[in-house]
Design a protein around this motif. Structure first.
Motif, mmCIF file in Angstrom:
data_model
loop_
_atom_site.group_PDB
_atom_site.id
_atom_site.type_symbol
_atom_site.label_atom_id
_atom_site.label_comp_id
_atom_site.label_asym_id
_atom_site.label_seq_id
_atom_site.Cartn_x
_atom_site.Cartn_y
_atom_site.Cartn_z
ATOM 1 N N SER A 77 40.027 -0.859 38.639
ATOM 2 C CA SER A 77 39.051 -1.169 37.591
ATOM 3 C C SER A 77 37.660 -1.283 38.204
ATOM 4 O O SER A 77 37.523 -1.616 39.384
ATOM 5 C CB SER A 77 39.419 -2.486 36.913
ATOM 6 N N PRO A 78 36.615 -0.997 37.423
ATOM 7 C CA PRO A 78 35.248 -1.134 37.942
ATOM 8 C C PRO A 78 34.967 -2.536 38.473
ATOM 9 O O PRO A 78 34.239 -2.694 39.454
ATOM 10 C CB PRO A 78 34.380 -0.812 36.718
ATOM 11 N N GLU A 79 35.524 -3.546 37.830
ATOM 12 C CA GLU A 79 35.300 -4.918 38.299
ATOM 13 C C GLU A 79 35.782 -5.092 39.735
ATOM 14 O O GLU A 79 35.211 -5.879 40.489
ATOM 15 C CB GLU A 79 36.036 -5.920 37.403
ATOM 16 N N LYS A 80 36.801 -4.326 40.114
ATOM 17 C CA LYS A 80 37.362 -4.459 41.456
ATOM 18 C C LYS A 80 36.584 -3.661 42.495
ATOM 19 O O LYS A 80 36.368 -4.130 43.615
ATOM 20 C CB LYS A 80 38.831 -4.022 41.448
ATOM 21 N N PHE A 81 36.144 -2.426 42.150
ATOM 22 C CA PHE A 81 35.508 -1.614 43.186
ATOM 23 C C PHE A 81 33.981 -1.689 43.206
ATOM 24 O O PHE A 81 33.350 -1.265 44.180
ATOM 25 C CB PHE A 81 35.956 -0.150 43.104
ATOM 26 N N ILE A 82 33.348 -2.233 42.177
ATOM 27 C CA ILE A 82 31.889 -2.316 42.177
ATOM 28 C C ILE A 82 31.358 -3.171 43.329
ATOM 29 O O ILE A 82 30.354 -2.800 43.970
ATOM 30 C CB ILE A 82 31.362 -2.805 40.817
ATOM 31 N N PRO A 83 31.981 -4.314 43.662
ATOM 32 C CA PRO A 83 31.506 -5.054 44.847
ATOM 33 C C PRO A 83 31.554 -4.208 46.114
ATOM 34 O O PRO A 83 30.674 -4.325 46.984
ATOM 35 C CB PRO A 83 32.475 -6.239 44.920
ATOM 36 N N LEU A 107 31.952 10.194 42.301
ATOM 37 C CA LEU A 107 31.315 9.205 41.435
ATOM 38 C C LEU A 107 29.938 8.869 41.981
ATOM 39 O O LEU A 107 29.808 8.467 43.139
ATOM 40 C CB LEU A 107 32.162 7.941 41.347
ATOM 41 N N LEU A 108 28.913 9.029 41.161
ATOM 42 C CA LEU A 108 27.567 8.642 41.548
ATOM 43 C C LEU A 108 27.367 7.163 41.240
ATOM 44 O O LEU A 108 27.685 6.708 40.138
ATOM 45 C CB LEU A 108 26.521 9.467 40.795
ATOM 46 N N ALA A 109 26.843 6.445 42.210
ATOM 47 C CA ALA A 109 26.664 5.004 42.042
ATOM 48 C C ALA A 109 25.785 4.688 40.833
ATOM 49 O O ALA A 109 26.030 3.714 40.110
ATOM 50 C CB ALA A 109 26.055 4.399 43.309
ATOM 51 N N LYS A 110 24.794 5.524 40.561
ATOM 52 C CA LYS A 110 23.896 5.260 39.438
ATOM 53 C C LYS A 110 24.613 5.333 38.096
ATOM 54 O O LYS A 110 24.194 4.707 37.119
ATOM 55 C CB LYS A 110 22.716 6.227 39.452
ATOM 56 N N ASP A 111 25.719 6.105 38.053
ATOM 57 C CA ASP A 111 26.464 6.213 36.801
ATOM 58 C C ASP A 111 27.189 4.923 36.449
ATOM 59 O O ASP A 111 27.614 4.734 35.300
ATOM 60 C CB ASP A 111 27.476 7.361 36.881
ATOM 61 N N LEU A 112 27.340 4.027 37.418
ATOM 62 C CA LEU A 112 27.994 2.751 37.151
ATOM 63 C C LEU A 112 27.126 1.833 36.286
ATOM 64 O O LEU A 112 27.610 0.831 35.765
ATOM 65 C CB LEU A 112 28.337 2.041 38.466
ATOM 66 N N LEU A 113 25.851 2.180 36.141
ATOM 67 C CA LEU A 113 24.989 1.397 35.241
ATOM 68 C C LEU A 113 25.528 1.426 33.811
ATOM 69 O O LEU A 113 25.345 0.485 33.045
ATOM 70 C CB LEU A 113 23.556 1.941 35.274
ATOM 71 N N ARG A 114 26.213 2.514 33.472
ATOM 72 C CA ARG A 114 26.773 2.630 32.119
ATOM 73 C C ARG A 114 27.879 1.610 31.884
ATOM 74 O O ARG A 114 28.166 1.251 30.746
ATOM 75 C CB ARG A 114 27.313 4.044 31.900
ATOM 76 N N PHE A 115 28.502 1.153 32.973
ATOM 77 C CA PHE A 115 29.557 0.152 32.840
ATOM 78 C C PHE A 115 29.006 -1.127 32.221
ATOM 79 O O PHE A 115 29.683 -1.817 31.456
ATOM 80 C CB PHE A 115 30.157 -0.150 34.217
ATOM 81 N N TYR A 116 27.765 -1.436 32.541
ATOM 82 C CA TYR A 116 27.152 -2.657 32.022
ATOM 83 C C TYR A 116 26.512 -2.445 30.650
ATOM 84 O O TYR A 116 26.149 -3.407 29.973
ATOM 85 C CB TYR A 116 26.094 -3.171 32.998
ATOM 86 N N ASN A 122 35.125 4.686 31.148
ATOM 87 C CA ASN A 122 36.224 5.406 31.773
ATOM 88 C C ASN A 122 35.699 6.116 33.023
ATOM 89 O O ASN A 122 34.830 6.982 32.933
ATOM 90 C CB ASN A 122 36.820 6.426 30.799
ATOM 91 N N VAL A 123 36.228 5.735 34.180
ATOM 92 C CA VAL A 123 35.757 6.304 35.431
ATOM 93 C C VAL A 123 35.926 7.821 35.453
ATOM 94 O O VAL A 123 35.042 8.555 35.923
ATOM 95 C CB VAL A 123 36.497 5.677 36.631
ATOM 96 N N ARG A 124 37.033 8.311 34.922
ATOM 97 C CA ARG A 124 37.283 9.760 34.923
ATOM 98 C C ARG A 124 36.173 10.521 34.216
ATOM 99 O O ARG A 124 35.816 11.637 34.605
ATOM 100 C CB ARG A 124 38.629 10.060 34.266
ATOM 101 N N ASP A 125 35.655 9.928 33.141
ATOM 102 C CA ASP A 125 34.615 10.614 32.376
ATOM 103 C C ASP A 125 33.297 10.700 33.155
ATOM 104 O O ASP A 125 32.429 11.509 32.828
ATOM 105 C CB ASP A 125 34.368 9.880 31.051
ATOM 106 N N MET A 126 33.145 9.848 34.167
ATOM 107 C CA MET A 126 31.905 9.792 34.939
ATOM 108 C C MET A 126 31.919 10.721 36.155
ATOM 109 O O MET A 126 30.891 10.936 36.798
ATOM 110 C CB MET A 126 31.663 8.359 35.439
ATOM 111 N N LEU A 127 33.075 11.275 36.503
ATOM 112 C CA LEU A 127 33.206 12.034 37.744
ATOM 113 C C LEU A 127 32.503 13.382 37.698
ATOM 114 O O LEU A 127 32.541 14.091 36.702
ATOM 115 C CB LEU A 127 34.684 12.246 38.074
#
Length: 275
Positions: A77-83, A107-116, A122-127
């Motif tokens: 989950s993003p909560e687990k790998f974001i740190p 996975l581009l780190a900047k795309d994780l902004l969408r998580f917030y 969905n991580v797969r959709d961001m790849l």
């Protein structure tokens, strides 16, 4: 009366190379002769030699080994790998499924902004698609492909299709212009020795032997070498590549970052204490 314009670097090089060197060794000799005659400065000579080296080097010579790759499991989950993403501070991460040989995207780190910003993420959709290259690919060919495809990272595979490492456009360019540093590089920190989360120590190669001894309780002499990098290179007997390791007086030194000219950072591991 206007003075004639001084010939530019390209014109001076063209004049020099009219001597038509027969092989690479003669070309290098001409370039060094040009440097001694002050036709080229040290930086220009170094970059030209870097270009020549890139034309002869392969991906396996500069890749980050599989064991040092920072990757993400798509099942996490993003909560687990974001740190982990924040700690390593890379801009791109290979993402795998089931096992590390099955890289399914980047996975581009900047795309994780969408998580917030989004309720559903969905991580797969961001790849982004992963690019795979063989270990034997020439660096000059890879650099051309990177530029043409506007890609910055490639997964390196061996002859059996297994993942053996990764290579970035920065790794290739560093062979020409020397080491490239950014705001996340360890070399930019004030501390020369940092403890990582695995209990190992990241050590700048420029750390003085005396400071290293004080920190680790070792007794390395500084008569022959002023820095830890010099000590390690001496024990290798050559300039080591990234990922190579050597044991010296009970400590394991692994090369974290190096280019064609020098070692920049090391990973040092103490022997485990017996229970």
């Amino acid at each position: 009366m206007d003075e004639p314009a001084k010939p530019g670097l390209l014109e001076r090089l063209s004049s020099l190379l009219l001597r038509e060197p027969e092989d690479r060794e003669q070309l290098v000799e001409l370039l060094h002769s040009a440097y001694e005659r002050k036709i080229l400065d040290a930086d220009a000579l170094s970059m030209i030699e870097g270009v020549l080296q890139v034309s002869e080097s392969q991906v396996r010579d500069v890749m980050i080994p599989r064991s040092q790759m920072d990757v993400i499991d798509v099942a996490e989950s993003p909560e687990k790998f974001i740190p982990f993403v924040i700690e390593t501070a890379h801009s791109r991460f290979p993402v795998y499924e089931d096992n590390r040989d099955n890289v399914i995207g980047i996975l581009l780190a900047k795309d994780l902004l969408r998580f917030y910003a989004e309720e559903e993420f969905n991580v797969r959709d961001m790849l982004r698609p992963a690019v795979f290259v063989p270990e034997a690919k020439r660096l000059n060919v890879l650099l051309k492909e990177f530029r043409a495809n506007r890609n910055h990272i490639a997964i390196v595979v061996d002859e059996y299709g297994g993942v053996s490492g990764l290579v970035t456009i920065e790794d290739v360019i560093e062979q020409i212009v020397g080491d490239i540093e950014d705001e996340y590089d360890f070399d930019e920190t004030e501390d020369n020795i940092l403890l990582d989360r695995a209990g190992k120590f990241r050590v700048k190669a420029g750390t003085e032997i005396a400071d290293f001894n004080n920190h680790f309780g070792t007794k390395f002499t500084d008569e022959d070498h002023d820095t830890v990098g010099g000590l390690v290179v001496s024990h290798f007997g050559r300039l080591p590549k990234r990922g190579e390791s050597i044991a010296i007086d009970g400590l394991t030194f692994q090369v974290l970052r190096a280019d064609s000219r020098m070692v920049h950072a090391l990973l040092v591991e103490k022997p485990r204490e017996k229970v």
